[in-house]
Write an enzyme that holds these catalytic residues in place. Structure first.
Site, PDB file in Angstrom:
ATOM      1  N   PHE A  62       0.829  -1.200   0.000  1.00  0.00           N
ATOM      2  CA  PHE A  62       0.000   0.000   0.000  1.00  0.00           C
ATOM      3  C   PHE A  62       0.867   1.255   0.000  1.00  0.00           C
ATOM      4  O   PHE A  62       2.042   1.216   0.360  1.00  0.00           O
ATOM      5  CB  PHE A  62      -0.975   0.011   1.186  1.00  0.00           C
ATOM      6  CG  PHE A  62      -0.326   0.173   2.532  1.00  0.00           C
ATOM      7  CD1 PHE A  62      -0.220   1.420   3.114  1.00  0.00           C
ATOM      8  CD2 PHE A  62       0.163  -0.928   3.217  1.00  0.00           C
ATOM      9  CE1 PHE A  62       0.370   1.581   4.360  1.00  0.00           C
ATOM     10  CE2 PHE A  62       0.747  -0.781   4.462  1.00  0.00           C
ATOM     11  CZ  PHE A  62       0.857   0.473   5.037  1.00  0.00           C
ATOM     12  N   CYS A  63       0.250   2.349  -0.445  1.00  0.00           N
ATOM     13  CA  CYS A  63       0.910   3.659  -0.488  1.00  0.00           C
ATOM     14  C   CYS A  63      -0.139   4.719  -0.203  1.00  0.00           C
ATOM     15  O   CYS A  63      -1.164   4.431   0.409  1.00  0.00           O
ATOM     16  CB  CYS A  63       1.595   3.854  -1.840  1.00  0.00           C
ATOM     17  SG  CYS A  63       0.457   3.878  -3.242  1.00  0.00           S
ATOM     18  N   GLN A  64       0.090   5.911  -0.658  1.00  0.00           N
ATOM     19  CA  GLN A  64      -0.834   7.017  -0.416  1.00  0.00           C
ATOM     20  C   GLN A  64      -2.055   6.972  -1.338  1.00  0.00           C
ATOM     21  O   GLN A  64      -3.175   7.012  -0.878  1.00  0.00           O
ATOM     22  CB  GLN A  64      -0.092   8.347  -0.614  1.00  0.00           C
ATOM     23  CG  GLN A  64      -0.890   9.569  -0.240  1.00  0.00           C
ATOM     24  CD  GLN A  64      -0.794   9.881   1.228  1.00  0.00           C
ATOM     25  OE1 GLN A  64       0.121   9.442   1.909  1.00  0.00           O
ATOM     26  NE2 GLN A  64      -1.744  10.624   1.738  1.00  0.00           N
ATOM     27  N   GLY A  96      -2.197   4.766  -4.411  1.00  0.00           N
ATOM     28  CA  GLY A  96      -2.385   3.516  -5.135  1.00  0.00           C
ATOM     29  C   GLY A  96      -1.385   3.250  -6.242  1.00  0.00           C
ATOM     30  O   GLY A  96      -1.177   2.097  -6.609  1.00  0.00           O
TER      31      GLY A  96
END
Length: 108
Positions: free
Chosen positions: A78-80, A82
């Site tokens: 996951f990230c901020q 996508g």
């Protein structure tokens, strides 16, 4: 995001409660230091390919945790927003991580 399976927040909560998910935060170290999901391992996407190709002992020494196995299920990147999560998912799949459930955390 097209091209990657996704897990919803309720699904993630269930997987975490059962101890059946491994979270990898692929944001920068600075972003992760500002706050991340408890229990997530931070490996910036720029380091992910080399990290996933390390010998298990080297991975353990660097990240203080066991290296994911190729067949691990529910390996969640996951990230901020996508984009980096999708990039990480595709990179892991390209390296042979085939366990069902290599997923991208869907924003909610």
């Amino acid at each position: 995001m097209a091209g990657a399976p996704a897990v919803s927040l309720p699904e993630l909560r269930s997987l975490l409660a059962l101890g059946r998910a491994r979270l990898i935060d692929v944001r920068s170290r600075e972003e992760a230091a500002a706050g991340t999901i408890p229990g997530a391992l931070n490996i910036p996407v720029s380091e992910l390919e080399s990290a996933l190709q390390m010998e298990p002992a080297a991975f353990q020494a660097l990240y203080s945790t066991q290296k994911p196995k190729l067949e691990d299920e529910n390996l969640i990147f996951f990230c901020q927003m996508g984009k980096r999560g999708l990039q990480a998912t595709q990179l892991a799949q390209g390296l042979g991580y085939t366990g069902y459930g290599i997923v991208l955390l869907a924003g909610e």
